[in-house]
Design a protein around this motif. Structure first.
Motif, PDB file in Angstrom:
ATOM      1  N   MET A 278      42.899  59.482  15.056  1.00  0.00           N
ATOM      2  CA  MET A 278      42.591  59.351  13.638  1.00  0.00           C
ATOM      3  C   MET A 278      42.200  60.690  13.029  1.00  0.00           C
ATOM      4  N   LEU A 279      41.306  61.398  13.730  1.00  0.00           N
ATOM      5  CA  LEU A 279      40.788  62.655  13.204  1.00  0.00           C
ATOM      6  C   LEU A 279      40.666  63.671  14.330  1.00  0.00           C
ATOM      7  N   LEU A 280      40.763  64.922  13.966  1.00  0.00           N
ATOM      8  CA  LEU A 280      40.383  66.028  14.839  1.00  0.00           C
ATOM      9  C   LEU A 280      39.277  66.778  14.110  1.00  0.00           C
ATOM     10  N   SER A 548      32.370  57.045  15.794  1.00  0.00           N
ATOM     11  CA  SER A 548      31.539  57.697  16.802  1.00  0.00           C
ATOM     12  C   SER A 548      32.175  59.042  17.148  1.00  0.00           C
ATOM     13  N   PRO A 549      31.454  59.915  17.845  1.00  0.00           N
ATOM     14  CA  PRO A 549      31.931  61.301  18.001  1.00  0.00           C
ATOM     15  C   PRO A 549      33.286  61.455  18.646  1.00  0.00           C
ATOM     16  N   GLY A 550      33.732  60.500  19.458  1.00  0.00           N
ATOM     17  CA  GLY A 550      35.007  60.661  20.136  1.00  0.00           C
ATOM     18  C   GLY A 550      34.861  61.524  21.379  1.00  0.00           C
ATOM     19  N   SER A 551      35.982  61.976  21.893  1.00  0.00           N
ATOM     20  CA  SER A 551      35.984  62.792  23.115  1.00  0.00           C
ATOM     21  C   SER A 551      36.154  64.259  22.747  1.00  0.00           C
ATOM     22  N   TYR A 552      35.459  65.108  23.472  1.00  0.00           N
ATOM     23  CA  TYR A 552      35.480  66.542  23.177  1.00  0.00           C
ATOM     24  C   TYR A 552      36.499  67.250  24.049  1.00  0.00           C
ATOM     25  N   GLN A 558      37.574  70.872  19.930  1.00  0.00           N
ATOM     26  CA  GLN A 558      37.679  69.851  18.901  1.00  0.00           C
ATOM     27  C   GLN A 558      37.249  68.501  19.464  1.00  0.00           C
ATOM     28  N   TYR A 559      36.708  67.681  18.578  1.00  0.00           N
ATOM     29  CA  TYR A 559      36.440  66.293  18.916  1.00  0.00           C
ATOM     30  C   TYR A 559      37.651  65.469  18.505  1.00  0.00           C
ATOM     31  N   VAL A 560      38.209  64.753  19.471  1.00  0.00           N
ATOM     32  CA  VAL A 560      39.376  63.913  19.219  1.00  0.00           C
ATOM     33  C   VAL A 560      38.870  62.503  18.924  1.00  0.00           C
ATOM     34  N   VAL A 561      39.045  62.058  17.684  1.00  0.00           N
ATOM     35  CA  VAL A 561      38.543  60.768  17.237  1.00  0.00           C
ATOM     36  C   VAL A 561      39.726  59.814  17.101  1.00  0.00           C
TER      37      VAL A 561
END
Length: 732
Positions: A278-280, A548-552, A558-561
């Motif tokens: 969804m987001l980076l 939530s923060p997602g995986s780094y 970058q946080y991969v959401v």
């Protein structure tokens, strides 16, 4: 036939270019620079310097290919082309901004993922690209740098027996390098730019083939043609295009996503969650990525309401808790800018116009955010230590009063109480205001006119579905020593005896029965009931929705959401610190945790995960729970096959055209001086034999004139190495 030989007194015949590769190299350099600067303007600020560096690399590769000996074996020529192509590809990526470490084997996965990310995003962006996604910038630039390298290989690859290959494939590559920017954004002076391109393209195609005495005439003809075209083109360019490529491209785009909604519903989770990005997010510190606040409770659910009057705690912001985040939209369509904590500002490089909201969020002014958009945001994300939270006190600003109010449904005689101002009864619900933590008093009912209150809040609560929840809150409140201690007790009680379930049993009042009856739910139930209890205890609170923060990704920083990271949590207000995140959703859920135990708060204090937010289970939740109000851009659509099919058909058509022209071409090998002289003599005497006529055949055809036959024989002997000197002056 004796007329074939030129009179001795006539001027010397024109000679072809002695070293045609120099003419082609010059033409390639000028056209490559012209087209490359247009390509570099697809990014703002422009990257013309990167394109010029790529052109320099391409010219160096061309020089290496020209230096391959004419008598080299086939495998040697193929090896030279392969090596130069590989080196130019690597240099093209570096010139485009690809990090050097990604070219090592351990970085190939990040390189492929980054390029796929950038390339897949480009169809949805606007140019010139002003976003913050470096992989989109790299993908755009790499297309231009690769075309320059490809053009150099196509123009100067060695051929058997020496000489130059056809310039047509290279012209197509450089033509693409120029045409794509023109189609995407258009030139400021289209007809002037088109005329320049016409002249430069003609130079690449024909310059090295022109005899020296015809260069000026050819240049004049091309110049006149370009001027005439520039004059005539505006008359032919009507209001309706011959081919509306913009409409055609729109038909190839995937179907649009639905609008994004974050209001609570408490129903079963049905929307698909397949792990799509969804987001980076690039940020200095991890956080929950907030889309919106849900400040109002309507008696059943938390929802978006009128904008809150306050965004932050007070003017004393801790500068260490301010950070600039970069957000890249990969699959989300939403009117809300996704930020973190309290968003202070959407920085000017945003791809959309941002409108600030009083509660510390931003929305788009017109069109919704969509995949391909990117922006930077200045956000305030407090990371206090446990000691700071315990010592925050209860000096709540006046504007936090609305975060201690709840609308509850009424039953019995309380609903018949009348507003002394309007004379109207309270009706089926009432707005109850709770005293601030640590202050004496009782819950108050706010009259519908909001011009007065009455101390019947306890009576209203007892007659509502939330009576048991209020009683439980009072028990926890009496055993707490600070607002932070109370918040921790509430969080622990919400998790005690409850289970994570994405299909909870239905209930008329889901949050009223969550802790005592159904005892099952997902992030909405957990966050919703905790926010209720905090307000009942006098601690200003609200529900927040987002991710939530997602995986780094440590390499890309970058946080991969993903779509599975959609989440709902609680924010509680602490004086002089701000809105602090609490996540009561238990570790058994699929929601990913915010921090790990190695993180520390400001000043090197304890981890916010174990203190402020109570996320001691960090790392136990590899996936994230979703919000049923979320709607994401579809992975596939009915139109997804059209773009690759159209691209394949276009490539097939261009390839077929190039093959036809290739087969019908005249040899593009530069003529030796003696052959150029013979060709000029034949043409001027009106005798222009077909390409199939060899020198031996021509000698036979000119057998009626011994002088002409001797001249051709001398040319043939010189051509095939039987003699050093060409035709003598007498033979000429």
């Amino acid at each position: 036939m004796g007329a074939v030989a030129l009179p001795r007194a006539a001027r010397a015949p024109a000679r072809a270019v002695a070293r045609p590769w120099r003419a082609r190299l010059a033409a390639f350099a000028v056209l490559g620079m012209f087209a490359g600067l247009h390509w570099g303007a697809l990014i703002d600020p422009g990257r013309g310097g990167a394109m010029l560096l790529a052109l320099l690399c391409a010219l160096t590769g061309a020089g290496v290919l020209v230096a391959v000996p004419a008598g080299a074996a086939d495998w040697q020529r193929r090896a030279a082309v392969g090596v130069v192509t590989f080196v130019l590809l690597v240099l093209a990526l570096l010139c485009a901004g690809v990090p050097l470490w990604t070219l090592a084997p351990r970085g190939w996965d990040d390189l492929v993922n980054g390029m796929v990310q950038g390339i897949s995003t480009t169809p949805g962006i606007t140019v010139p690209y002003r976003g913050v996604d470096e992989w989109v910038r790299t993908a755009i630039l790499s297309g231009g740098t690769a075309l320059l390298g490809l053009g150099a290989v196509l123009a100067f690859r060695p051929r058997r027996g020496g000489g130059l290959v056809s310039p047509l494939p290279a012209a197509m590559a450089l033509g693409t390098l120029y045409a794509v920017p023109i189609i995407e954004r258009g030139p400021e002076t289209p007809y002037f730019d088109g005329a320049i391109f016409c002249i430069l393209l003609a130079g690449l195609l024909w310059l090295e083939r022109l005899p020296s005495d015809q260069v000026a005439v050819a240049m004049a003809c091309v110049l006149v043609s370009a001027i005439v075209g520039a004059v005539v083109a505006p008359r032919l360019d009507g209001t309706r295009p011959w081919f509306d490529y913009e409409s055609f491209a729109e038909k190839l785009e995937p179907t649009k996503a639905e609008a994004f909604s974050w209001n609570h519903s408490y129903g079963p989770l049905h929307w698909p969650r397949d792990g799509r990005e969804m987001l980076l997010v690039k940020a200095k510190h991890s956080a929950y990525w907030k889309a919106t606040n849900l400040p109002e409770f309507d008696g059943v659910r938390w929802r978006e309401g009128r904008p809150s009057r306050a965004a932050l705690s007070d003017a004393r912001l801790n500068g260490a808790w301010l950070q600039t985040i970069s957000v890249i939209d990969r699959g989300l369509r939403s009117q809300q800018f996704v930020g973190a904590g309290v968003t202070q500002e959407i920085l000017p490089r945003s791809s959309r116009v941002a409108l600030p909201q009083p509660d510390g969020t931003f929305v788009t002014a017109r069109a919704a955010l969509r995949p391909g958009d990117s922006y930077q945001a200045l956000v305030y994300t407090p990371r206090p230590t446990e000691r700071q939270l315990r010592r925050a006190g209860t000096d709540y600003p006046a504007y936090t009063q609305e975060f201690r109010e709840l609308r509850i449904p009424l039953r019995g005689a309380v609903s018949a109480r009348t507003d002394p101002i309007t004379g109207r009864p309270l009706g089926p619900s009432a707005l109850v205001r709770f005293p601030a933590y640590g202050q004496a008093g009782v819950p108050l009912v706010v009259w519908p006119s909001r011009f007065g209150v009455q101390e019947i809040g306890v009576e209203a609560l007892v007659s509502s579905p939330y009576a048991r929840l209020y009683e439980l809150t009072q028990i926890l409140l009496h055993g707490a020593r600070s607002p932070y201690d109370f918040a921790q007790k509430v969080r622990e009680r919400v998790q005690t005896g409850t289970t994570y379930d994405e299909s909870p049993p239905p209930s008329r009042y889901p949050l009223a029965s969550f802790l005592f009856d159904t005892r099952a739910g997902y992030c909405q139930q957990f966050s919703g009931v905790m926010a209720l209890m905090l307000r009942m205890g006098g601690v200003p609170a609200r529900v927040a929705s987002g991710f939530s923060p997602g995986s780094y990704n440590s390499r890309r920083k970058q946080y991969v959401v993903r779509d599975t990271d959609a989440h709902s949590w609680v924010e509680a207000y602490f004086p002089h610190l701000g809105w602090i995140t609490f996540d009561p959703t238990p570790a058994a859920s699929p929601a990913s945790a915010q921090f790990d135990d190695a993180n520390t708060g400001a000043g090197g204090g304890a981890s916010p995960s174990a203190l402020a937010t109570g996320l001691g289970q960090a790392g136990d939740r590899p996936f994230a729970s979703g919000d049923p109000g979320a709607a994401v851009a579809p992975r596939t659509s009915n139109a997804s096959w059209r773009l690759p099919v159209a691209a394949a058909l276009l490539a097939l058509g261009l390839g077929s055209l190039g093959l036809v022209l290739w087969r019908r071409r005249r040899p593009f090998v530069a003529l030796a001086p003696e052959l150029a002289e013979l060709q000029t003599a034949l043409r001027r005497s009106g005798r222009n034999p077909s390409p199939e006529v060899t020198l031996s055949r021509l000698e036979a055809l000119l057998g009626g004139s011994e002088a002409a036959a001797a001249y051709v024989r001398a040319v043939r002997d010189r051509r095939f190495g039987r003699r050093v000197e060409g035709p003598t002056p007498t033979q000429r």
